[in-house]
Design a protein around this motif. Structure first.
Motif, short mmCIF file in Angstrom:
data_model
loop_
_atom_site.label_atom_id
_atom_site.label_comp_id
_atom_site.label_asym_id
_atom_site.label_seq_id
_atom_site.Cartn_x
_atom_site.Cartn_y
_atom_site.Cartn_z
N TYR A 288 0.83 -1.21 0.00
CA TYR A 288 0.00 0.00 0.00
C TYR A 288 0.86 1.25 0.00
O TYR A 288 0.59 2.20 -0.75
CB TYR A 288 -0.92 -0.02 1.22
N ALA A 356 -9.79 4.61 5.98
CA ALA A 356 -10.67 4.42 4.83
C ALA A 356 -11.13 5.76 4.26
O ALA A 356 -11.41 5.87 3.05
CB ALA A 356 -11.88 3.57 5.23
N LEU A 420 -9.38 -7.50 -4.74
CA LEU A 420 -9.84 -6.11 -4.78
C LEU A 420 -8.91 -5.20 -5.58
O LEU A 420 -9.36 -4.22 -6.18
CB LEU A 420 -9.98 -5.57 -3.35
N THR A 421 -7.63 -5.53 -5.58
CA THR A 421 -6.65 -4.66 -6.27
C THR A 421 -6.12 -5.29 -7.55
O THR A 421 -5.09 -4.85 -8.07
CB THR A 421 -5.48 -4.34 -5.33
N ASP A 428 -9.10 4.04 -4.28
CA ASP A 428 -10.52 3.70 -4.37
C ASP A 428 -10.78 2.21 -4.22
O ASP A 428 -11.88 1.81 -3.83
CB ASP A 428 -11.09 4.20 -5.71
N THR A 429 -9.78 1.38 -4.53
CA THR A 429 -9.94 -0.07 -4.32
C THR A 429 -9.43 -0.48 -2.94
O THR A 429 -10.01 -1.34 -2.28
CB THR A 429 -9.20 -0.86 -5.41
N TRP A 430 -8.36 0.17 -2.50
CA TRP A 430 -7.79 -0.16 -1.18
C TRP A 430 -8.72 0.22 -0.04
O TRP A 430 -8.69 -0.40 1.03
CB TRP A 430 -6.44 0.54 -0.99
N LYS A 431 -9.55 1.23 -0.22
CA LYS A 431 -10.41 1.67 0.88
C LYS A 431 -11.40 0.56 1.28
O LYS A 431 -11.83 0.49 2.43
CB LYS A 431 -11.15 2.95 0.52
N TYR A 432 -11.73 -0.32 0.33
CA TYR A 432 -12.61 -1.44 0.67
C TYR A 432 -11.91 -2.41 1.62
O TYR A 432 -12.55 -3.04 2.47
CB TYR A 432 -13.06 -2.16 -0.61
N VAL A 433 -10.59 -2.53 1.46
CA VAL A 433 -9.81 -3.37 2.39
C VAL A 433 -9.92 -2.81 3.80
O VAL A 433 -10.13 -3.55 4.77
CB VAL A 433 -8.32 -3.42 1.95
N TRP A 435 -12.32 -0.87 5.04
CA TRP A 435 -13.68 -1.03 5.57
C TRP A 435 -13.91 -2.46 6.03
O TRP A 435 -14.63 -2.70 7.01
CB TRP A 435 -14.72 -0.63 4.53
N ILE A 436 -13.31 -3.42 5.34
CA ILE A 436 -13.39 -4.82 5.79
C ILE A 436 -12.73 -4.98 7.16
O ILE A 436 -13.24 -5.68 8.04
CB ILE A 436 -12.74 -5.76 4.75
#
Length: 489
Positions: A288, A356, A420-421, A428-433, A435-436
């Motif tokens: 990251y 996030a 996800l990536t 924008d894709t890493w933020k989902y990580v 939130w998980i």
């Protein structure tokens, strides 16, 4: 005979057997993680394009400071080497805990470390021999180290009084300290001697520790040939006075009761959530920082060590505080475990909300990741020591069950991040990580707050002992019930 007793007394007056056990366990977990993560550092030098092996021959590509063979492993092959450790690791978590309850932690922990140390020394040879041989060797190393972690709780039930077990559990977090020290040491060895030296040095250290372990450590005070009568009586008396101290250990494992026990699943699920977060932060953070923040985290040895050091410091502070609170009677064991577990998981969860939302900021990201690992160290005063509270006779089995699930967390986190990536490694894709991670941390904390407890479970004792306790139940007073809140083994 009198001379021998005098020498023994002098030795224990200087350094008691309990002190030696604490020192050896701290060093053991430091070296345990050292044997595990050394290849994570060395593999960078092993795959640099200075020299590579092609069809069994060495092809020189360029001159480097150290004339050493390098391998042309692809990124997928390098990750396969790192991941092969878990193939063996997950197989021995539960059996290791149970075997420690049967034959003792001395053999399981010491034997696992000894075999892993020998395999570590053989790692360069395996790498030169064949890629697949190296995969098998790393899986075997994981097999032996997988049994070591769940072996310690059964030893604690024999050596550590109930009100001091949080501090003893904190010794397991010395693994973080080991990782922090391994990084700069291995980096120095690689730059001055070469990558192969990493495995030779760490392997020899592991063998020396193993020899000292078998000489100095025994499974219980009763088995120790050099312990003083005073120290043995003090330890055994405090353990007996704790709740469940006089319990008769069943001759069988109450598997049905264990698998149907909400307090057990509180430990297992919460441990899985906590370790999932830990693996995701530690394993994915360099990627990251490089892809999103354009910051080479691996190049900064100080930053690489800070999260690990912080986690260990918090582990010790939290464990010491928890035992003090329990000893004073200000908090029951149940309240202590729940408060520290909530603290250790909810704080990182809320920090991940910040990540996030505003994770594009490099300073914020470094702060969030460092603090999340720091506060997570408080698990030593929470669920991590809870197996010894609810079932000291089966604490190894419970820890093995929990660690088996959590071991999949490391693999699962890499898969989730990879999916996800896959197309784009952007914020924008890493933020989902992140939130998980928020959901995972908060879910683990809430699950434990609902189902966790510090009370001794009935199935920890044999049926014969339970019947005897029922007969004595009318004799209990209100004062006895108040003491039950504090004296939980």
């Amino acid at each position: 005979m009198a001379t021998t007793e005098k020498q023994t007394t002098k030795w224990t007056d200087t350094l008691s057997c309990r002190h030696i056990l604490n020192i050896m366990v701290i060093a053991g977990f430091m070296f345990n993680y050292m044997l595990r993560v050394n290849i994570s550092i060395a593999i960078v030098a092993m795959t640099e394009n200075n020299t590579r092996v092609e069809n069994g021959t060495v092809a020189n590509l360029s001159r480097s400071r150290i004339d050493e063979t390098r391998f042309n492993w692809t990124s997928q092959e390098s990750n396969a080497i790192l991941g092969s450790f878990f193939w063996g690791y997950v197989l021995t978590e539960l059996p290791g805990g149970r075997m420690a309850e049967i034959v003792g932690a001395r053999i399981i922990f010491g034997g696992g470390m000894l075999m892993a140390s020998i395999l570590t020394i053989l790692t360069p040879f395996a790498a030169y021999l064949n890629f697949h041989v190296l995969l098998i060797l790393r899986a075997a190393l994981g097999f032996f180290l997988g049994a070591t972690w769940p072996a310690i709780p059964p030893m604690a039930s024999k050596w550590v009084p109930p009100m001091e077990r949080s501090k003893f559990t904190a010794h397991m977090m010395a693994s973080s300290l080991g990782a922090a020290l391994t990084m700069p040491v291995c980096g120095y060895l690689i730059s001055t001697i070469g990558w192969a030296s990493v495995f030779y040095v760490t392997g020899v250290i592991g063998i020396v520790w193993s020899a000292l372990w078998f000489y100095l450590i025994y499974d219980s005070p009763a088995q120790h040939p050099r312990i003083s009568a005073k120290e043995r009586i003090e330890i055994e008396t405090k353990i007996t006075e704790g709740e469940g101290g006089k319990a008769v250990k069943p001759s069988y494992v109450p598997w049905k009761q264990i698998f149907l026990s909400p307090p057990v699943w509180a430990i297992v699920i919460t441990h899985g959530c906590s370790v999932f977060g830990y693996f995701t932060v530690v394993n994915q953070l360099p990627t990251y920082m490089k892809d999103i923040l354009h910051f080479d985290i691996k190049a900064n040895g100080l930053w690489s060590s800070l999260p690990y050091l912080g986690k260990y410091i918090m582990a010790v502070i939290a464990a010491f505080t928890a035992d003090k609170l329990r000893q004073s009677g200000k908090l029951s064991t149940t309240a202590t475990r729940k408060i520290f577990t909530a603290f250790a998981l909810l704080v990182p969860g809320f920090l991940m909300v910040l990540q996030a939302l505003w994770g594009m900021n490099a300073i914020l990201s470094v702060t969030v990741f460092t603090l999340s690992l720091f506060f997570n160290g408080a698990v030593t005063a929470g669920y991590l020591a809870n197996g010894l509270d609810i079932a000291p006779n089966f604490s190894g089995t419970i820890f093995g069950l929990a660690n088996t699930l959590s071991s999949f967390g490391g693999w699962l986190s890499t898969k989730i991040v990879g999916i996800l990536t896959l197309k784009q490694s952007v914020f924008d894709t890493w933020k989902y990580v992140f939130w998980i991670l928020v959901f995972t941390y908060i879910f683990g904390a809430l699950f434990y707050l609902i189902f966790g407890t510090g009370k001794l479970q009935k199935w920890n004792n044999s049926d014969e002992n339970n019947e005897r306790e029922k007969e004595l139940q009318p004799l209990k007073t209100k004062q006895d019930n108040t003491n039950d809140i504090v004296h939980v083994s």
